[in-house]
Design a protein around this motif. Structure first.
Motif, PDB file in Angstrom:
ATOM      1  N   ARG A 212      10.431   1.102 -10.911  1.00 27.90           N
ATOM      2  CA  ARG A 212       9.440   2.149 -10.654  1.00 27.90           C
ATOM      3  C   ARG A 212       9.136   2.274  -9.164  1.00 27.90           C
ATOM      4  N   GLY A 213       9.032   3.532  -8.714  1.00 32.14           N
ATOM      5  CA  GLY A 213       8.736   3.811  -7.319  1.00 32.14           C
ATOM      6  C   GLY A 213       9.968   3.979  -6.452  1.00 32.14           C
ATOM      7  N   TYR A 214      11.107   3.455  -6.889  1.00 32.44           N
ATOM      8  CA  TYR A 214      12.355   3.540  -6.127  1.00 32.44           C
ATOM      9  C   TYR A 214      13.438   4.301  -6.892  1.00 32.44           C
ATOM     10  N   VAL A 215      13.473   4.122  -8.188  1.00 32.23           N
ATOM     11  CA  VAL A 215      14.459   4.815  -9.017  1.00 32.23           C
ATOM     12  C   VAL A 215      13.914   6.190  -9.351  1.00 32.23           C
ATOM     13  N   PRO A 216      14.697   7.251  -9.243  1.00 38.00           N
ATOM     14  CA  PRO A 216      16.159   7.295  -9.091  1.00 38.00           C
ATOM     15  C   PRO A 216      16.622   7.717  -7.700  1.00 38.00           C
ATOM     16  N   GLU A 217      16.002   7.222  -6.651  1.00 38.99           N
ATOM     17  CA  GLU A 217      16.460   7.583  -5.307  1.00 38.99           C
ATOM     18  C   GLU A 217      17.928   7.209  -5.133  1.00 38.99           C
ATOM     19  N   SER A 218      18.672   8.106  -4.506  1.00 35.17           N
ATOM     20  CA  SER A 218      20.101   7.872  -4.336  1.00 35.17           C
ATOM     21  C   SER A 218      20.359   6.944  -3.157  1.00 35.17           C
ATOM     22  N   ILE A 219      21.503   6.287  -3.204  1.00 35.20           N
ATOM     23  CA  ILE A 219      21.932   5.371  -2.149  1.00 35.20           C
ATOM     24  C   ILE A 219      23.281   5.858  -1.634  1.00 35.20           C
ATOM     25  N   PRO A 220      23.392   6.187  -0.350  1.00 37.50           N
ATOM     26  CA  PRO A 220      24.701   6.586   0.180  1.00 37.50           C
ATOM     27  C   PRO A 220      25.662   5.414   0.169  1.00 37.50           C
ATOM     28  N   PHE A 221      26.935   5.703   0.005  1.00 36.15           N
ATOM     29  CA  PHE A 221      27.951   4.650   0.024  1.00 36.15           C
ATOM     30  C   PHE A 221      29.205   5.193   0.713  1.00 36.15           C
ATOM     31  N   PRO A 222      30.067   4.330   1.210  1.00 36.85           N
ATOM     32  CA  PRO A 222      31.257   4.798   1.933  1.00 36.85           C
ATOM     33  C   PRO A 222      32.338   5.294   0.979  1.00 36.85           C
ATOM     34  N   LEU A 223      32.808   6.507   1.227  1.00 38.65           N
ATOM     35  CA  LEU A 223      33.897   7.076   0.434  1.00 38.65           C
ATOM     36  C   LEU A 223      35.235   6.555   0.938  1.00 38.65           C
ATOM     37  N   PRO A 224      36.253   6.530   0.069  1.00 34.33           N
ATOM     38  CA  PRO A 224      37.606   6.214   0.545  1.00 34.33           C
ATOM     39  C   PRO A 224      37.991   7.157   1.672  1.00 34.33           C
ATOM     40  N   PRO A 225      38.793   6.698   2.607  1.00 33.25           N
ATOM     41  CA  PRO A 225      38.940   7.411   3.887  1.00 33.25           C
ATOM     42  C   PRO A 225      39.673   8.733   3.852  1.00 33.25           C
TER      43      PRO A 225
ATOM     44  N   GLN B 285      16.913   2.311 -13.358  1.00 31.21           N
ATOM     45  CA  GLN B 285      15.809   1.371 -13.362  1.00 31.21           C
ATOM     46  C   GLN B 285      16.251   0.045 -13.982  1.00 31.21           C
ATOM     47  N   HIS B 286      15.472  -0.992 -13.771  1.00 35.89           N
ATOM     48  CA  HIS B 286      15.720  -2.298 -14.381  1.00 35.89           C
ATOM     49  C   HIS B 286      15.752  -2.146 -15.901  1.00 35.89           C
TER      50      HIS B 286
ATOM     51  N   GLU C 125      10.028  -0.107 -15.768  1.00 30.02           N
ATOM     52  CA  GLU C 125       9.178  -1.264 -15.455  1.00 30.02           C
ATOM     53  C   GLU C 125       8.832  -1.301 -13.966  1.00 30.02           C
ATOM     54  N   ASP C 126       7.897  -2.168 -13.623  1.00 25.17           N
ATOM     55  CA  ASP C 126       7.454  -2.294 -12.236  1.00 25.17           C
ATOM     56  C   ASP C 126       8.545  -2.909 -11.365  1.00 25.17           C
ATOM     57  N   SER C 127       8.621  -2.460 -10.126  1.00 24.13           N
ATOM     58  CA  SER C 127       9.506  -3.082  -9.142  1.00 24.13           C
ATOM     59  C   SER C 127       8.861  -4.367  -8.626  1.00 24.13           C
ATOM     60  N   VAL C 128       9.711  -5.332  -8.281  1.00 24.13           N
ATOM     61  CA  VAL C 128       9.235  -6.612  -7.740  1.00 24.13           C
ATOM     62  C   VAL C 128      10.026  -6.906  -6.469  1.00 24.13           C
ATOM     63  N   CYS C 129       9.312  -7.250  -5.399  1.00 23.67           N
ATOM     64  CA  CYS C 129       9.999  -7.545  -4.153  1.00 23.67           C
ATOM     65  C   CYS C 129       9.221  -8.573  -3.347  1.00 23.67           C
ATOM     66  N   GLN C 130       9.852  -9.026  -2.294  1.00 21.54           N
ATOM     67  CA  GLN C 130       9.222  -9.961  -1.372  1.00 21.54           C
ATOM     68  C   GLN C 130       9.670  -9.589   0.033  1.00 21.54           C
ATOM     69  N   VAL C 131       8.992 -10.136   1.016  1.00 19.50           N
ATOM     70  CA  VAL C 131       9.360  -9.891   2.408  1.00 19.50           C
ATOM     71  C   VAL C 131       9.873 -11.198   2.994  1.00 19.50           C
ATOM     72  N   VAL C 132      11.091 -11.159   3.507  1.00 22.76           N
ATOM     73  CA  VAL C 132      11.708 -12.328   4.136  1.00 22.76           C
ATOM     74  C   VAL C 132      12.090 -11.936   5.557  1.00 22.76           C
TER      75      VAL C 132
ATOM     76  N   ALA D 206       0.804  -1.219   0.000  1.00 20.63           N
ATOM     77  CA  ALA D 206       0.000   0.000   0.000  1.00 20.63           C
ATOM     78  C   ALA D 206       0.835   1.268   0.000  1.00 20.63           C
ATOM     79  N   SER D 207       2.163   1.134  -0.082  1.00 24.64           N
ATOM     80  CA  SER D 207       3.032   2.301  -0.038  1.00 24.64           C
ATOM     81  C   SER D 207       2.922   3.112  -1.319  1.00 24.64           C
ATOM     82  N   ARG D 208       3.439   4.333  -1.289  1.00 23.14           N
ATOM     83  CA  ARG D 208       3.413   5.196  -2.460  1.00 23.14           C
ATOM     84  C   ARG D 208       4.284   4.662  -3.582  1.00 23.14           C
ATOM     85  N   ARG D 209       5.119   3.686  -3.288  1.00 23.37           N
ATOM     86  CA  ARG D 209       5.992   3.092  -4.304  1.00 23.37           C
ATOM     87  C   ARG D 209       5.271   2.006  -5.103  1.00 23.37           C
ATOM     88  N   ALA D 210       4.275   1.388  -4.473  1.00 27.37           N
ATOM     89  CA  ALA D 210       3.380   0.420  -5.122  1.00 27.37           C
ATOM     90  C   ALA D 210       4.104  -0.640  -5.941  1.00 27.37           C
ATOM     91  N   PRO D 211       5.048  -1.375  -5.342  1.00 25.53           N
ATOM     92  CA  PRO D 211       5.707  -2.434  -6.100  1.00 25.53           C
ATOM     93  C   PRO D 211       4.822  -3.665  -6.244  1.00 25.53           C
TER      94      PRO D 211
END
Length: 784
Positions: free
Chosen positions: A392-405, A437-438, A374-381, A280-285
Motif C-alpha cells: 500500500r502507498g507504492y503499488v502500482p507505481e511503475s519501475i523503469p528497467f533496462p530494455l535489451p539494446p 502488492q505483497h 496490505e501495509d508496506s513495511v520499510c526501514q532506513v539504513v 509522514a509521507s503520503r505513502r504512510a508505510p
C-alpha cells in the motif's frame, strides 16, 4: 524579446506517469488559469491529454510551472507535444474522460489522509465532522478501489454512492480541493459505518463512543480499512496484547503500532530526518523505529516486539484510523486481520467468518474493497529506504528497467509469477515494470486464489495479456505449478532463484553490464538441484556463474530445520569435527530438552538416513542464533536470523569494531568449521552474547569481501549488487556496504523493491525478456 514568443498557437500535451487519481487534472486547471491559457484536460487510457492555447511564451511557462508544481505522489514521466489548429476557445475546462489511447501506468496508489481532511474531521462546524470516509483530490483510497481505467468514479467501488447536492457543488468548484475528487463523500451520500459484536449483532448508539469504550476495556476490534481488515487493540495493555497473541496464535512475531500523530511519534521515538519524512509521507508505510528508553515504562515493548530494538510504527492513514484515538488512547496495535495461513480478510463476510474467535467487535462499512492491499513495511539504513514489504502507498507505481539494446520494435508483455514466500508478481509492459502488492505466502489454495486476484487486477488495469511467462524452477512451488498449468502454451522461461535476485537489483538500478552478485537468503533452488543461499555470482540478465559459495551443510529434518534452528546448530557441530561423540556432547549441553530426538538427527548427520544439504546464509544465521541460545525454535519466518541481528546491534562496539572469527576457503567454498570452533570457545569464556553476535556478523562481511575479491580476480568487475532476504539485516548491510566501498567496489542495494523474495519477480521478468530477445534476435542474426 523573441518575436515568436508572442505568436499564438495550440498544442496537445500527452502526459505519462502517475497522473490519474492524484489531483493532477485540478492542478492542470489551476496552472492554466494562472497563465491565462485556454483549452482542456481529460483522462485517457494510460495518459492525461491536455490541449493548451495561448502565446508560445504562455504555453512554455505553463509547462515549466506544471512540472515544478507536480509533487509526490503525482509524477510526470514524459510530455509528448504536438501542434493543433487554433480553436479560439474562451476558457479552460476539465472534460469527461475518454476510454481511448493505449494502456499505461497512470493508475495511482492509495494515499494517506491529508492534513486538511483531518482538520475537517475534527471541527464540529464542518459537515465532514467525525466522518470516516472524508477525502479530497489529494488523498484517499485509489488502487484498492479501482475497477477500471481511466480513473473515474464509475469505475471504482464508489460508483454505488451518488453525490448529494453539497458534494456535487464541491466536486464542480475549481477553487475547492475536492474539485474532481472521485472519492468525495459525506454522511448524507457516502458509505456508512456500523459496529457489530462477535455474534454479528448490531451495537446501537454512537459507534465512536462504543469503540472507545471497547478499546479502553481491553477488547479486540476487527476494523475494515481500505485494503483489508486490521485487528486493533490498546497497545499500552500487556494483557490485551497477550490476548491478541493467543487468539491469533502468533507467539512472538512483532506487532505494528499505529500512533496518534507525528508529534506523539517524535516525543517517544528516536527519529532521523529520513525516517520522519518517510513516516509522514503520503505513502504512510510502517517504519521500523527505535523507541526512546522511557517508552518501556508506558508500553509493554517485550510483548509488542520480543527481542527487537525497533518497533514498526505508522501514522493514521485513513480518517477511520484517526477517529479511533482519544485523549486516553495514543498507541494502538494494528496487525493484519487474518488467521494464520490465510490472506487478509477483504469483505465483511470474510471478516465475520475468519476472525470469529479473535475479534470481540467488528467495525464495518459498506464500501467494497476492490483488491486486497496490505501495509508496506520499510526501514532506513544509512539514510536510505530499505523495503521489507512493498505494498500500500507504492503499488502500482511503475519501475523503469533496462530494455535489451537492439532489435525490439514491439516489446512482449511478460508475467513473472514470483516466489513462494513473500510473493509478489510482476508484469513488464512497454518499458515499465508493475510489481504487485505483497501477496504473501503461496502454500495453500486460499493463498493461490489471492495471487490470482492480484495478478488479474493488474492485467485488467493494463488491459494486457501476458505473452511470456517467467517462473522459479523449484519443483515444489505451487505458484510455479500454477504458471506451468495455466500458461503451458506460452513461451516459458525458468529463472533460477538467486539469478533472479541478482537481476532484480540490476534492473532496479538500470544496470546493463555484468555484475558481481552477493546473494544471501534462506534457501532457493539452485542450478545443480541443490538448495542454495550464500552465493557470490557473476553475470547479467542472460546468464550467471557461481564464483563461490558456502560449503554445503546437512539440513537435518529437512524443512523442519527451518522451524527448529537447533537442528541446524547440530549440523554445524557435526561439520566441525565429523565426530558423533563430540556432536552429542555439545548438543546435550546446549539443547538438553531435545535428548530424545538426538538419535534420529545424528543418523542423518552421519549418513545412515538420507539428508538434504544446503549452502544457505539464512540457515547459517539460524544455527548461530541457536548456539547462542537466542532462538532454538522459530515461530515465524526468519525469526532466529532476525533476532541474531538485533543482538549484534545491542553490542557497545561500533560497526566494524575489532574482531571477527576465522574461516577457511578452498575449492570455491567457504569452510566454517573454525568459525564454529571460535564461537564455542567464546561461549566457554562467557563472552557476552552481543559481542559474539557482532563478531559473527563481521565474519560474514569478511567472507563476502573475500568472495567478491575472488570473483574480481577472474572478471575484473567492480559493480557489486547485494540481494536476498538476509540483507534486511541492518547491521550486516551497513557494514558490508562500507567494507566493499573501502576495497574499491561500487555497491548497489535495493531501495525501490524488497531485497528478499518480495522483489524477486522483477528479476525473473527482466531476465526472461532479455533471454527471449537474445533467442529471437541475437541467435537468429548469428544463424544468418
Amino acid at each position: 524579446m523573441d518575436p515568436l514568443a508572442s505568436t499564438k498557437e495550440r498544442r496537445q500535451l500527452l502526459v505519462s506517469g502517475t497522473v490519474q487519481g492524484v489531483g493532477f487534472r485540478p492542478l492542470v486547471y489551476r496552472v492554466a488559469n494562472k497563465h491565462q491559457i485556454t483549452g482542456s484536460v481529460c483522462n485517457q487510457l494510460g495518459i492525461v491529454s491536455i490541449e493548451v492555447e495561448g502565446t508560445v511564451e504562455q504555453i512554455n511557462r505553463f509547462i515549466r510551472d506544471l512540472e515544478v508544481q507536480t509533487k509526490e505522489p503525482a509524477k510526470i514521466e514524459s510530455i509528448e507535444q504536438s501542434l493543433l489548429p487554433l480553436a479560439n476557445d474562451n476558457c479552460f475546462r476539465i472534460k469527461e474522460s475518454k476510454a481511448e489511447g493505449i494502456s499505461g501506468y497512470s493508475f495511482p496508489p492509495d494515499l494517506a489522509v491529508c492534513s486538511e481532511c483531518i482538520s475537517d474531521l475534527t471541527h464540529p462546524s464542518q459537515r465532514y465532522y467525525n466522518y470516516p470516509f472524508t477525502s479530497c483530490s489529494n488523498c484517499g483510497p485509489r488502487y484498492s478501489i479501482i475497477q477500471g481505467i481511466p480513473y473515474d468514479r464509475p469505475v471504482t467501488t464508489m460508483k454505488d454512492f451518488s453525490l448529494c447536492e453539497p458534494c456535487r457543488k464541491e466536486y464542480e468548484d475549481p477553487s475547492n480541493r475536492r474539485f474532481h475528487a472521485q472519492t468525495i463523500a459525506c454522511p448524507t451520500c457516502g458509505p456508512i459505518v456500523e459496529l457489530r459484536n462477535n455474534k454479528n449483532v448490531l451495537v446501537s448508539g454512537d459507534w465512536k463512543r462504543n469503540v472507545e469504550k471497547a478499546l479502553l476495556t481491553g477488547k479486540i476490534l476487527a476494523v475494515k480499512g481500505i485494503g483489508g481488515f486490521h485487528l486493533i487493540c490498546d497497545a499500552a495493555s500487556r494483557k490485551v496484547v497477550e490476548k491478541l497473541r493467543n487468539r491469533k496464535r502468533r507467539a512472538r512475531k512483532p506487532f505494528a503500532l499505529i500512533v496518534r500523530d507525528l508529534q506523539t511519534v517524535e516525543e517517544n521515538f528516536e527519529l532521523t530526518q529520513a525516517e520522519q519524512e518517510l513516516l509522514a509521507s503520503r505513502r504512510a508505510p510502517i517504519v521500523l523505529l527505535r523507541p526512546k528508553p522511557f517508552l518501556k515504562e508506558w508500553l509493554p515493548l517485550e510483548s509488542l516486539a520480543p527481542g527487537y530494538q525497533r518497533l514498526g510504527v505508522m501514522l493514521p492513514y485513513t480518517p477511520m484510523h484517526a477517529l479511533l484515538f482519544t485523549d486516553s488512547l495514543s498507541f494502538l496495535v494494528a496487525t493484519s486481520g487474518n488467521q494464520s495461513g490465510l490472506p487478509i480478510a477483504r469483505t465483511n463476510e470474510e471478516a465475520l467468518q475468519q476472525l470469529d474467535g479473535i475479534a470481540d467487535y467488528f467495525l464495518l462499512h459498506n464500501r467494497e474493497i476492490g483488491v486486497r492491499v496490505e501495509d508496506s513495511v520499510c526501514q532506513v539504513v544509512d539514510e536510505q529506504i530499505s523495503f521489507i514489504r512493498r505494498s500500500r502507498g507504492y503499488v502500482p507505481e511503475s519501475i523503469p528497467f533496462p530494455l535489451p539494446p537492439f532489435g525490439v520494435k514491439e516489446i512482449p508483455t511478460v508475467l513473472a509469477v514470483g516466489a513462494e514466500m513473500k510473493n509478489t508478481a510482476c508484469i513488464l509492459h512497454g518499458d515499465r515494470a508493475i510489481l504487485s502488492q505483497h501477496l504473501g505466502e503461496i502454500e495453500h489454495e486460499e493463498q493461490l486464489t489471492c495471487w490470482r486476484e492480484g495478478v488479474q487486477h493488474i492485467q485488467e488495469l493494463l488491459r494486457v495479456e501476458p505473452e511470456i511467462i517467467a517462473y522459479d524452477p523449484h519443483p515444489g512451488y505451487i505458484v510455479t505449478q500454477q504458471a506451468l498449468d495455466q500458461f503451458q502454451d506460452y513461451p516459458l522461461f525458468p529463472i533460477y532463484h538467486h539469478h533472479a535476485h541478482m537481476a532484480a537489483c540490476m534492473a532496479e538500478h538500470g544496470l546493463i553490464s555484468p555484475v558481481i552478485g552477493c546473494i544471501l537468503d534462506g534457501t532457493g533452488y539452485g542450478r545443480d538441484g541443490n538448495l542454495w543461499g550464500f552465493e557470490i555470482l557473476t553475470g547479467d540478465y542472460l546468464k550467471f556463474e557461481r564464483a563461490c559459495h558456502l560449503e554445503p551443510l546437512a539440513l537435518p529434518g529437512g524443512e523442519a530445520a527451518i522451524r527448529y534452528p537447533w537442528m541446524m546448530a547440530m549440523s554445524l557441530l557435526y561439520q566441525l569435527e565429523q565426530d558423533m561423540f563430540f556432536t552429542k556432547h555439545w548438543a546435550l549441553q546446549l539443547f538438553p530438552d531435545v535428548k530424545e530426538q538426538l538419535p534420529f538427527l545424528l543418523a542423518q548427520l552421519d549418513g545412515r538416513i538420507p539428508c538434504p544439504r544446503v549452502s544457505s546464509a539464512g540457515r547459517l544465521f539460524d544455527a548461530v542464533a541457536a548456539l547462542l541460545g537466542i532462538c532454538v525454535e522459530s515461530t515465524y519466518d526468519g525469526e532466529a536470523a532476525v533476532l541474531l541481528g538485533e543482538r549484534a546491534e545491542m553490542s557497545s562496539t561500533g560497526c566494524l569494531g575489532k574482531g571477527n572469527y576465522s574461516f577457511a576457503y578452498s575449492a570455491g567454498q567457504w569452510r566454517v568449521g573454525q568459525l564454529i570452533k571460535d564461537i564455542l570457545g567464546d561461549l566457554m569464556l562467557s563472552v557476552p552474547i552481543e559481542e559474539i553476535a557482532k563478531k559473527f556478523h563481521h565474519t560474514v562481511v569478511e567472507m563476502v569481501i573475500f568472495g567478491v575479491l575472488e570473483a574480481y580476480k577472474k572478471t575484473e568487475i567492480r559493480s557489486v549488487v547485494l540481494s536476498g532476504g538476509v540483507w534486511n539485516n541492518r547491521y550486516l548491510l551497513s557494514c558490508a556496504k562500507k567494507r566493499l566501498k573501502e576495497v574499491g567496489f561500487t555497491v548497489y542495494t535495493h531501495q525501490k523493491i524488497p531485497a528478499g523474495d518480495g522483489g524477486i519477480a522483477l528479476g525473473q521478468a527482466v531476465s526472461a525478456l532479455w533471454r527471449w530477445h537474445h533467442h529471437v534476435f541475437v541467435r537468429s542474426s548469428e544463424d544468418h
